[in-house]
Write a protein that holds these residues in place. Structure first.
Motif, PDB file in Angstrom:
ATOM      1  N   LEU A  22      36.033  46.476  46.895  1.00  0.00           N
ATOM      2  CA  LEU A  22      35.469  47.694  47.486  1.00  0.00           C
ATOM      3  C   LEU A  22      33.951  47.731  47.339  1.00  0.00           C
ATOM      4  O   LEU A  22      33.237  48.052  48.300  1.00  0.00           O
ATOM      5  CB  LEU A  22      36.097  48.935  46.852  1.00  0.00           C
ATOM      6  CG  LEU A  22      37.552  49.210  47.219  1.00  0.00           C
ATOM      7  CD1 LEU A  22      38.109  50.364  46.394  1.00  0.00           C
ATOM      8  CD2 LEU A  22      37.687  49.501  48.696  1.00  0.00           C
ATOM      9  N   ARG A  23      33.451  47.407  46.161  1.00  0.00           N
ATOM     10  CA  ARG A  23      32.004  47.394  45.945  1.00  0.00           C
ATOM     11  C   ARG A  23      31.315  46.403  46.870  1.00  0.00           C
ATOM     12  O   ARG A  23      30.271  46.699  47.452  1.00  0.00           O
ATOM     13  CB  ARG A  23      31.683  47.046  44.491  1.00  0.00           C
ATOM     14  CG  ARG A  23      31.983  48.155  43.531  1.00  0.00           C
ATOM     15  CD  ARG A  23      31.685  47.729  42.112  1.00  0.00           C
ATOM     16  NE  ARG A  23      32.008  48.792  41.188  1.00  0.00           N
ATOM     17  CZ  ARG A  23      32.433  48.604  39.958  1.00  0.00           C
ATOM     18  NH1 ARG A  23      32.576  47.385  39.478  1.00  0.00           N
ATOM     19  NH2 ARG A  23      32.708  49.623  39.192  1.00  0.00           N
ATOM     20  N   SER A  24      31.871  45.203  46.964  1.00  0.00           N
ATOM     21  CA  SER A  24      31.235  44.202  47.823  1.00  0.00           C
ATOM     22  C   SER A  24      31.329  44.610  49.292  1.00  0.00           C
ATOM     23  O   SER A  24      30.369  44.421  50.046  1.00  0.00           O
ATOM     24  CB  SER A  24      31.839  42.818  47.594  1.00  0.00           C
ATOM     25  OG  SER A  24      33.215  42.793  47.866  1.00  0.00           O
ATOM     26  N   GLY A  25      32.443  45.203  49.690  1.00  0.00           N
ATOM     27  CA  GLY A  25      32.581  45.656  51.077  1.00  0.00           C
ATOM     28  C   GLY A  25      31.580  46.745  51.426  1.00  0.00           C
ATOM     29  O   GLY A  25      30.936  46.693  52.491  1.00  0.00           O
ATOM     30  N   LEU A  57      27.577  37.053  47.870  1.00  0.00           N
ATOM     31  CA  LEU A  57      27.866  36.260  46.671  1.00  0.00           C
ATOM     32  C   LEU A  57      28.823  36.990  45.735  1.00  0.00           C
ATOM     33  O   LEU A  57      29.725  36.381  45.148  1.00  0.00           O
ATOM     34  CB  LEU A  57      26.568  35.903  45.942  1.00  0.00           C
ATOM     35  CG  LEU A  57      25.644  34.922  46.670  1.00  0.00           C
ATOM     36  CD1 LEU A  57      24.323  34.800  45.934  1.00  0.00           C
ATOM     37  CD2 LEU A  57      26.318  33.577  46.837  1.00  0.00           C
ATOM     38  N   PHE A  58      28.634  38.296  45.595  1.00  0.00           N
ATOM     39  CA  PHE A  58      29.541  39.095  44.767  1.00  0.00           C
ATOM     40  C   PHE A  58      30.956  39.080  45.352  1.00  0.00           C
ATOM     41  O   PHE A  58      31.941  38.981  44.618  1.00  0.00           O
ATOM     42  CB  PHE A  58      29.018  40.530  44.648  1.00  0.00           C
ATOM     43  CG  PHE A  58      29.846  41.393  43.752  1.00  0.00           C
ATOM     44  CD1 PHE A  58      29.897  41.165  42.388  1.00  0.00           C
ATOM     45  CD2 PHE A  58      30.579  42.450  44.266  1.00  0.00           C
ATOM     46  CE1 PHE A  58      30.667  41.969  41.548  1.00  0.00           C
ATOM     47  CE2 PHE A  58      31.346  43.261  43.444  1.00  0.00           C
ATOM     48  CZ  PHE A  58      31.393  43.011  42.084  1.00  0.00           C
ATOM     49  N   ALA A  59      31.059  39.143  46.687  1.00  0.00           N
ATOM     50  CA  ALA A  59      32.372  39.087  47.342  1.00  0.00           C
ATOM     51  C   ALA A  59      33.033  37.729  47.089  1.00  0.00           C
ATOM     52  O   ALA A  59      34.242  37.660  46.806  1.00  0.00           O
ATOM     53  CB  ALA A  59      32.232  39.350  48.838  1.00  0.00           C
ATOM     54  N   LEU A  60      32.264  36.655  47.165  1.00  0.00           N
ATOM     55  CA  LEU A  60      32.811  35.320  46.900  1.00  0.00           C
ATOM     56  C   LEU A  60      33.272  35.195  45.448  1.00  0.00           C
ATOM     57  O   LEU A  60      34.320  34.616  45.164  1.00  0.00           O
ATOM     58  CB  LEU A  60      31.774  34.249  47.230  1.00  0.00           C
ATOM     59  CG  LEU A  60      31.433  34.106  48.713  1.00  0.00           C
ATOM     60  CD1 LEU A  60      30.288  33.125  48.908  1.00  0.00           C
ATOM     61  CD2 LEU A  60      32.654  33.689  49.514  1.00  0.00           C
TER      62      LEU A  60
END
Length: 169
Positions: A22-25, A57-60
């Motif tokens: 959720l944060r990365s989105g 990068l956080f999403a990955l």
């Protein structure tokens, strides 16, 4: 050597993974939408691009944590995926435990931060954080193995083990 439950596959807990997604989105949308829908000033474009890359990068990282699998048993601790690596208790060469606070008040309350455990063996190191299922058991087993091997632990690690209620030898 450390006594763990029969071999158990461990994963990161679902709430922390969902929160990270959720944060990365939100970050990707908040930084990507202005880039896609408007023509911001050049300096703002760079800020948005850098922000977008950081959230990407956080999403990955979140995806990697989602697919990561670990195994704890009486003989050691193993990262099953991605990039398999096993650290046998009889071959452990180092251990570090760090606490990262999310608030200025640095009391070691899991709601205000997280722990990161690094196990080092002769073939590499495994780094996990306290959102991994059965983290406490991994921590206790690692501390026990480090004690049996007579490893010198740094002051920060000893203090953090004490804060977690884990005895050091």
């Amino acid at each position: 050597m450390p006594s763990a439950a029969p071999s158990t596959v461990l994963t990161y807990d679902r709430p922390s993974i969902v929160t990270d997604y959720l944060r990365s989105g939100v970050g990707l949308v908040a930084s990507g939408a202005p880039l896609a829908l408007t023509k911001p000033m050049p300096w703002l474009t760079w800020v948005l691009v850098v922000t977008f890359i950081l959230f990407l990068l956080f999403a990955l990282r979140s995806v990697l944590r989602h697919v990561s699998r670990y195994q704890l048993d009486d003989d050691g601790f193993e990262r099953l995926s991605p990039r398999p690596l096993r650290v046998k208790w009889s071959e452990i060469e180092g251990m570090k435990l760090r606490y990262y606070a999310t608030r200025r008040n640095r009391d070691q309350d899991q709601n205000n931060g997280w722990f990161q455990l690094q196990l080092r063996g002769n073939k590499g190191k495994i780094i996990i954080d306290s959102n991994l299922g059965n983290f406490d058991q991994v921590l206790k087993s690692t501390a026990r193995a480090a004690g049996v091997r007579g490893l010198a632990l740094d002051k920060v690690t000893r203090d953090n083990l004490s804060a977690m209620g884990v005895a050091t030898q």
